[in-house]
Scaffold this motif. Structure first.
Motif, PDB file in Angstrom:
ATOM      1  N   PRO A 123    -110.009  54.276  54.288  1.00 42.85           N
ATOM      2  CA  PRO A 123    -109.195  53.423  53.405  1.00 42.85           C
ATOM      3  C   PRO A 123    -107.857  53.015  53.980  1.00 42.85           C
ATOM      4  O   PRO A 123    -107.436  51.854  53.845  1.00 42.85           O
ATOM      5  CB  PRO A 123    -109.022  54.286  52.148  1.00 42.85           C
ATOM      6  CG  PRO A 123    -110.181  55.227  52.169  1.00 42.85           C
ATOM      7  CD  PRO A 123    -110.408  55.528  53.609  1.00 42.85           C
ATOM      8  N   ALA A 124    -107.147  53.951  54.619  1.00 42.66           N
ATOM      9  CA  ALA A 124    -105.811  53.634  55.121  1.00 42.66           C
ATOM     10  C   ALA A 124    -105.864  52.653  56.290  1.00 42.66           C
ATOM     11  O   ALA A 124    -104.903  51.910  56.527  1.00 42.66           O
ATOM     12  CB  ALA A 124    -105.089  54.910  55.544  1.00 42.66           C
ATOM     13  N   GLU A 125    -106.974  52.658  57.036  1.00 46.04           N
ATOM     14  CA  GLU A 125    -107.114  51.787  58.202  1.00 46.04           C
ATOM     15  C   GLU A 125    -107.880  50.509  57.877  1.00 46.04           C
ATOM     16  O   GLU A 125    -107.936  49.588  58.699  1.00 46.04           O
ATOM     17  CB  GLU A 125    -107.829  52.540  59.335  1.00 46.04           C
ATOM     18  CG  GLU A 125    -107.178  53.860  59.730  1.00 46.04           C
ATOM     19  CD  GLU A 125    -105.825  53.670  60.389  1.00 46.04           C
ATOM     20  OE1 GLU A 125    -105.438  52.511  60.662  1.00 46.04           O
ATOM     21  OE2 GLU A 125    -105.143  54.680  60.640  1.00 46.04           O
ATOM     22  N   GLY A 126    -108.523  50.464  56.715  1.00 45.05           N
ATOM     23  CA  GLY A 126    -109.278  49.281  56.323  1.00 45.05           C
ATOM     24  C   GLY A 126    -110.542  49.069  57.123  1.00 45.05           C
ATOM     25  O   GLY A 126    -110.979  47.925  57.298  1.00 45.05           O
ATOM     26  N   ARG A 127    -111.164  50.163  57.585  1.00 45.35           N
ATOM     27  CA  ARG A 127    -112.385  50.038  58.394  1.00 45.35           C
ATOM     28  C   ARG A 127    -113.579  50.658  57.669  1.00 45.35           C
ATOM     29  O   ARG A 127    -113.437  51.646  56.945  1.00 45.35           O
ATOM     30  CB  ARG A 127    -112.203  50.706  59.752  1.00 45.35           C
ATOM     31  CG  ARG A 127    -111.328  49.907  60.701  1.00 45.35           C
ATOM     32  CD  ARG A 127    -111.392  50.479  62.110  1.00 45.35           C
ATOM     33  NE  ARG A 127    -110.668  51.728  62.225  1.00 45.35           N
ATOM     34  CZ  ARG A 127    -109.409  51.820  62.648  1.00 45.35           C
ATOM     35  NH1 ARG A 127    -108.737  50.723  62.972  1.00 45.35           N
ATOM     36  NH2 ARG A 127    -108.821  53.003  62.736  1.00 45.35           N
ATOM     37  N   THR A 128    -114.752  50.073  57.921  1.00 46.00           N
ATOM     38  CA  THR A 128    -115.993  50.557  57.341  1.00 46.00           C
ATOM     39  C   THR A 128    -117.049  50.667  58.431  1.00 46.00           C
ATOM     40  O   THR A 128    -117.320  49.704  59.153  1.00 46.00           O
ATOM     41  CB  THR A 128    -116.502  49.611  56.248  1.00 46.00           C
ATOM     42  OG1 THR A 128    -115.504  49.468  55.237  1.00 46.00           O
ATOM     43  CG2 THR A 128    -117.793  50.136  55.621  1.00 46.00           C
ATOM     44  N   TYR A 129    -117.641  51.853  58.551  1.00 40.85           N
ATOM     45  CA  TYR A 129    -118.706  52.103  59.519  1.00 40.85           C
ATOM     46  C   TYR A 129    -119.989  52.415  58.760  1.00 40.85           C
ATOM     47  O   TYR A 129    -119.966  53.191  57.786  1.00 40.85           O
ATOM     48  CB  TYR A 129    -118.358  53.301  60.409  1.00 40.85           C
ATOM     49  CG  TYR A 129    -117.175  53.092  61.324  1.00 40.85           C
ATOM     50  CD1 TYR A 129    -117.362  52.741  62.658  1.00 40.85           C
ATOM     51  CD2 TYR A 129    -115.875  53.256  60.854  1.00 40.85           C
ATOM     52  CE1 TYR A 129    -116.265  52.556  63.502  1.00 40.85           C
ATOM     53  CE2 TYR A 129    -114.784  53.066  61.692  1.00 40.85           C
ATOM     54  CZ  TYR A 129    -114.990  52.723  63.019  1.00 40.85           C
ATOM     55  OH  TYR A 129    -113.914  52.541  63.847  1.00 40.85           O
ATOM     56  N   VAL A 130    -121.093  51.838  59.194  1.00 36.62           N
ATOM     57  CA  VAL A 130    -122.381  52.127  58.568  1.00 36.62           C
ATOM     58  C   VAL A 130    -123.426  52.298  59.665  1.00 36.62           C
ATOM     59  O   VAL A 130    -123.287  51.769  60.781  1.00 36.62           O
ATOM     60  CB  VAL A 130    -122.823  51.022  57.589  1.00 36.62           C
ATOM     61  CG1 VAL A 130    -121.805  50.865  56.461  1.00 36.62           C
ATOM     62  CG2 VAL A 130    -123.033  49.697  58.304  1.00 36.62           C
TER      63      VAL A 130
END
Length: 265
Positions: A123-130
């Motif tokens: 959340p703090a970095e604004g990244r999403t990994y899937v």
């Protein structure tokens, strides 16, 4: 496979329960869970929200870190149920409490004892990994392919979380530090360190304690990006393993190299 749906659920939990309390936790919102382990209101509220939403996607047992702390028997669903959700609502709680950005919201779908999909939201970095088993790994919609690590250990960068290592293993790590370009404790958050390994920022990770909610999401991300996550006996990591110890690396060659330096007696 409900990749976008689950990503949205984790983002909703972050926006509702976690981000409003980032660097603004109130008195009484941090509690001791067990000796040396803390939990916050954000952990618990996020897990409650994620659990409700995931059951509406697939009605299967939800093995959450906080719920399992209260009812340890829930973890058997990872082995016994045909499908189960695995949730770490706030990985890196100590970082979150300290106001550091190295924390994550994670989930995985387990089928027949193996992770078949995983999600890591920072959340703090604004990244999403899937990641999806057999299909690949992505960062913010961009496919990840982990390049090989440097052949020479002197050029490798890694992390070893020594808190749970026995004295002999801790001594081996300390003695080997000078043999690598960098070897430190990492982010102390699996939801940050595994993505760093998959992205090429780090070349290996060494763990002793391998609770499934900490490692199943990142291990699948890494292996789908081309990396390796094996137990000390060279068997592949499974979330249902009772074994302790895990070495994750950029590729098979770097795994063997680091294993010989850090794990062989």
């Amino acid at each position: 496979m409900w990749i976008d749906t689950v990503s949205d659920i984790l983002h909703e939990a972050a926006a509702t329960a976690i981000l409003p309390r980032y660097r603004s936790l109130a008195d009484g919102e941090v509690m001791e869970k067990t000796s040396g382990e803390v939990v916050t209101v954000a952990d618990r509220e996020a897990e409650e929200l994620i659990t409700r939403r995931l059951r509406s996607v697939l009605d299967a047992p939800v093995v959450g870190e906080e719920t399992t702390a209260a009812d340890p028997g829930l973890i058997t669903a990872l082995r016994d149920a045909p499908a189960a959700w695995l949730v770490d609502p706030l990985d890196g709680t100590a970082n979150f409490i300290a106001g550091r950005p190295e924390y994550a919201v994670m989930a995985a779908l387990i089928r027949n004892g193996q992770a078949v999909a995983s999600w890591i939201v920072q959340p703090a970095e604004g990244r999403t990994y899937v990641a999806e088993k057999g299909s690949g790994a992505w960062r913010d919609g961009i496919r990840i392919h982990r390049p090989p690590a440097p052949a020479d250990p002197a050029d490798m960068r890694g992390a070893a979380l020594t808190r749970f290592l026995d004295p002999a293993a801790k001594a081996r790590v300390q003695a080997a530090t000078s043999r690598f370009a960098a070897l430190g404790p990492g982010a102390k958050c699996a939801g940050v360190d595994y993505p760093r390994l998959a992205d090429g920022v780090q070349d290996f990770l060494l763990y002793q304690r391998t609770l499934p909610w900490d490692h199943a999401p990142g291990a699948l991300l890494l292996t789908e990006a081309g990396g390796v996550a094996h137990r000390p006996d060279e068997t592949a990591y499974r979330p249902t393993d009772a074994e302790r110890g895990l070495l994750a690396a950029a590729d098979a060659h770097s795994w063997r190299t680091v294993h010989a330096i850090l794990m062989q007696r």
